[in-house]
Design a protein around this motif. Structure first.
Motif, PDB file in Angstrom:
ATOM      1  N   LEU A  38       1.016  -1.070   0.023  1.00  0.00           N
ATOM      2  CA  LEU A  38      -0.025   0.027   0.045  1.00  0.00           C
ATOM      3  C   LEU A  38       0.892   1.244   0.105  1.00  0.00           C
ATOM      4  CD1 LEU A  38      -2.348  -0.949   2.891  1.00  0.00           C
ATOM      5  CD2 LEU A  38      -2.674  -1.527   0.508  1.00  0.00           C
ATOM      6  N   LEU A  39       0.436   2.171  -0.794  1.00  0.00           N
ATOM      7  CA  LEU A  39       1.101   3.638  -0.486  1.00  0.00           C
ATOM      8  C   LEU A  39       0.256   4.306   0.315  1.00  0.00           C
ATOM      9  CD1 LEU A  39       3.285   5.616  -1.534  1.00  0.00           C
ATOM     10  CD2 LEU A  39       1.518   6.361  -3.193  1.00  0.00           C
ATOM     11  N   VAL A  40       0.887   4.963   1.565  1.00  0.00           N
ATOM     12  CA  VAL A  40       0.077   5.579   2.454  1.00  0.00           C
ATOM     13  C   VAL A  40       0.559   6.695   2.705  1.00  0.00           C
ATOM     14  CG1 VAL A  40      -0.607   5.334   4.901  1.00  0.00           C
ATOM     15  CG2 VAL A  40      -0.448   3.302   3.761  1.00  0.00           C
ATOM     16  N   LYS A  41      -0.335   7.767   2.715  1.00  0.00           N
ATOM     17  CA  LYS A  41      -0.262   9.295   2.953  1.00  0.00           C
ATOM     18  C   LYS A  41      -0.188   9.416   4.595  1.00  0.00           C
ATOM     19  CE  LYS A  41      -1.413  14.067   2.245  1.00  0.00           C
ATOM     20  NZ  LYS A  41      -1.913  14.932   1.435  1.00  0.00           N
ATOM     21  N   THR A  42       0.723   9.612   5.178  1.00  0.00           N
ATOM     22  CA  THR A  42       0.693   9.876   6.692  1.00  0.00           C
ATOM     23  C   THR A  42      -0.189  11.179   7.209  1.00  0.00           C
ATOM     24  OG1 THR A  42       2.653   8.728   6.852  1.00  0.00           O
ATOM     25  CG2 THR A  42       2.066   9.994   8.906  1.00  0.00           C
ATOM     26  N   VAL A  76      -0.836   7.040  11.471  1.00  0.00           N
ATOM     27  CA  VAL A  76      -2.014   6.693  10.992  1.00  0.00           C
ATOM     28  C   VAL A  76      -1.997   7.454   9.595  1.00  0.00           C
ATOM     29  CG1 VAL A  76      -3.435   6.028  12.906  1.00  0.00           C
ATOM     30  CG2 VAL A  76      -3.380   8.355  12.309  1.00  0.00           C
ATOM     31  N   GLY A  77      -2.809   6.858   8.502  1.00  0.00           N
ATOM     32  CA  GLY A  77      -2.710   7.736   7.250  1.00  0.00           C
ATOM     33  C   GLY A  77      -3.828   7.146   6.515  1.00  0.00           C
ATOM     34  N   ILE A  78      -3.742   7.627   5.321  1.00  0.00           N
ATOM     35  CA  ILE A  78      -4.801   7.281   4.165  1.00  0.00           C
ATOM     36  C   ILE A  78      -4.119   6.721   3.002  1.00  0.00           C
ATOM     37  CG2 ILE A  78      -4.656   9.679   3.088  1.00  0.00           C
ATOM     38  CD1 ILE A  78      -7.610   9.221   2.586  1.00  0.00           C
ATOM     39  N   VAL A  79      -4.753   5.458   2.378  1.00  0.00           N
ATOM     40  CA  VAL A  79      -4.142   4.683   1.317  1.00  0.00           C
ATOM     41  C   VAL A  79      -4.559   5.632   0.184  1.00  0.00           C
ATOM     42  CG1 VAL A  79      -4.380   2.666   0.040  1.00  0.00           C
ATOM     43  CG2 VAL A  79      -4.526   2.581   2.605  1.00  0.00           C
ATOM     44  N   GLU A  80      -3.295   5.777  -0.713  1.00  0.00           N
ATOM     45  CA  GLU A  80      -3.422   6.573  -2.157  1.00  0.00           C
ATOM     46  C   GLU A  80      -3.642   5.615  -3.202  1.00  0.00           C
ATOM     47  OE1 GLU A  80      -1.670  10.934  -1.481  1.00  0.00           O
ATOM     48  OE2 GLU A  80      -0.072   9.361  -1.568  1.00  0.00           O
ATOM     49  N   ASP A  91      -9.126   4.102   2.215  1.00  0.00           N
ATOM     50  CA  ASP A  91      -9.052   3.553   3.423  1.00  0.00           C
ATOM     51  C   ASP A  91      -8.020   4.127   4.453  1.00  0.00           C
ATOM     52  OD1 ASP A  91     -10.880   1.712   2.809  1.00  0.00           O
ATOM     53  OD2 ASP A  91      -9.556   0.054   2.173  1.00  0.00           O
ATOM     54  N   LEU A  92      -8.572   4.230   5.755  1.00  0.00           N
ATOM     55  CA  LEU A  92      -7.517   4.758   6.769  1.00  0.00           C
ATOM     56  C   LEU A  92      -6.917   3.422   7.607  1.00  0.00           C
ATOM     57  CD1 LEU A  92      -9.768   7.801   8.058  1.00  0.00           C
ATOM     58  CD2 LEU A  92      -7.627   8.093   7.009  1.00  0.00           C
ATOM     59  N   VAL A  93      -5.605   3.907   7.650  1.00  0.00           N
ATOM     60  CA  VAL A  93      -4.992   2.685   8.345  1.00  0.00           C
ATOM     61  C   VAL A  93      -4.013   3.273   9.482  1.00  0.00           C
ATOM     62  CG1 VAL A  93      -5.331   1.257   6.265  1.00  0.00           C
ATOM     63  CG2 VAL A  93      -3.302   2.589   6.598  1.00  0.00           C
ATOM     64  N   SER A  94      -3.721   2.259  10.286  1.00  0.00           N
ATOM     65  CA  SER A  94      -2.663   2.497  11.292  1.00  0.00           C
ATOM     66  C   SER A  94      -1.429   1.519  10.872  1.00  0.00           C
ATOM     67  CB  SER A  94      -2.933   2.023  12.763  1.00  0.00           C
ATOM     68  OG  SER A  94      -3.277   0.769  12.809  1.00  0.00           O
ATOM     69  N   HIS A  95      -0.424   1.943  10.974  1.00  0.00           N
ATOM     70  CA  HIS A  95       0.868   1.329  10.515  1.00  0.00           C
ATOM     71  C   HIS A  95       2.057   1.411  11.612  1.00  0.00           C
ATOM     72  CE1 HIS A  95       2.649   4.718   8.579  1.00  0.00           C
ATOM     73  NE2 HIS A  95       1.491   4.943   8.099  1.00  0.00           N
ATOM     74  N   ARG A 112      -6.929  -1.474   9.390  1.00  0.00           N
ATOM     75  CA  ARG A 112      -7.738  -0.459   8.999  1.00  0.00           C
ATOM     76  C   ARG A 112      -8.532  -0.032  10.214  1.00  0.00           C
ATOM     77  NH1 ARG A 112     -10.396  -3.672   5.820  1.00  0.00           N
ATOM     78  NH2 ARG A 112      -9.837  -2.810   3.892  1.00  0.00           N
ATOM     79  N   ILE A 113      -8.771   1.269  10.295  1.00  0.00           N
ATOM     80  CA  ILE A 113      -8.967   1.864  11.304  1.00  0.00           C
ATOM     81  C   ILE A 113     -10.553   2.540  11.254  1.00  0.00           C
ATOM     82  CG2 ILE A 113      -6.898   2.437  12.597  1.00  0.00           C
ATOM     83  CD1 ILE A 113      -7.104   5.242  11.630  1.00  0.00           C
TER      84      ILE A 113
END
Length: 334
Positions: A38-42, A76-80, A91-95, A112-113
């Motif tokens: 996943l590419l996640v924007k924090t 926490v961030g959003i999946v881009e 999707d919002l996720v924690s990592h 997923r949060i």
């Protein structure tokens, strides 16, 4: 495809209190996510005292940070972009790949949060490691019972403020230690029965004795040092100590001798147990269910100290050691 990203790297290992010169802001390009990534924007990242120990090159329960490599921690961030069927863009996720404004993470390490239950940042505080740590320490490690007296150090911090409230919810009397009058007022609002400002108390042990004249049953230790000594002195026979952290010594360049009254462990039959929340994920579903309920009905509240900008993350981290945070220290990236 090339994706611009910024990261904070460990430039050098600190000696004593970390300085901003120990960190470096690095720009790099990321490829598109490979299969399973996943590419996640924090959106928010956490800075925590335990990270100081990872800046030392020594064996521990978690690998040390490497020079010239990005630091890491809860975020926490959003999946881009998603290359995994269980996640989609938005999707919002924690990592655990914080200290970066964009990052490629393996989907297996992302969770997923649900922001319908609590805001995204709450999943780094009351619903994150701090809340889980407080819950484990009180319920599993200390075996807290209604009617007992709990002493908690660093009570205005991310973990300590959760300890105060969870202990009260379990019917305990709470004595809290903090480092300022502003923090004392807030911790009283959280429900602490007595609050000690250790910076102004002439004698911490005597202040604790006055706050808990019948002694303490449980000590939740975030500080060590003089707080641990005071707790040993005022502990009741068969008291239980949950040792979570010892921030008072994290920046010491040489080991500091322990409290001079450790014999109380024997004479009072005190149980003292250190713990890592990583070993207690089996009760995570129980914790999440309890905490989301407490947040929803207002029985637990939280506060964040928010610093904006990835470039300011090192200063936010350093501020933990002078008590600049009220509640959870977070860095807002977007």
């Amino acid at each position: 495809m090339s994706i611009a990203a910024r990261e904070i790297h460990l430039k050098s290992r600190p000696a004593g209190l970390p300085a901003t010169d120990n960190f470096q802001l690095v720009e790099r390009s990321l490829p598109a996510p490979a299969a399973g990534q996943l590419l996640v924007k924090t959106l928010f990242m956490s800075v925590d005292p335990y990270m100081r120990g990872r800046m030392i090159d020594r064996p521990s329960y978690i690998a040390p940070f490497e020079i010239g490599q990005p630091l890491e921690g809860s975020a926490v961030g959003i999946v881009e972009l998603s290359a995994h069927p269980d996640f989609k863009a938005g999707d919002l996720v924690s990592h655990f790949s914080g200290w970066r404004d964009r990052v490629l993470v393996d989907a297996a390490t992302a969770t997923r949060i649900d922001t319908a239950k609590a805001p995204a940042e709450a999943w780094l505080g009351p619903l994150g490691i701090p809340g889980h740590t407080a819950y484990v320490g009180l319920t599993r490690i200390a075996g807290l019972k209604a009617g007992e007296t709990v002493f908690v150090s660093a009570a205005a911090g991310a973990v300590g403020s959760m300890v105060v409230q969870i202990a009260r919810l379990n019917g305990a009397r709470v004595v809290a230690s903090v480092g300022s009058e502003e923090k004392a007022r807030w911790v009283k609002e959280l429900g602490a029965d007595a609050v000690i400002n250790y910076r102004t108390a002439p004698d911490l042990t005597e202040a604790l004795r006055q706050a808990a004249p019948e002694g303490i049953d449980v000590y939740f230790d975030n500080v060590g040092g003089d707080h641990l000594r005071a707790a040993l002195e005022v502990a009741k026979p068969r008291a239980r100590f949950a040792i979570c952290g010892m921030i008072s010594g994290y920046n010491d360049e040489k080991p500091v001798p322990g409290p001079d009254n450790l014999a109380a462990i024997v004479t009072k039959s005190i149980s003292m147990r250190g713990f890592l929340v990583l070993d207690h994920f089996d009760i995570l579903p129980e914790f999440i269910a309890d905490m989301t309920g407490w947040l929803a009905d207002g029985r637990v509240t939280s506060r964040d100290t928010i610093v904006s900008g990835l470039e300011n993350a090192p200063q936010a981290f350093i501020g933990l050691f002078s008590g600049e945070n009220l509640g959870k220290m977070l860095v807002k990236l977007a």
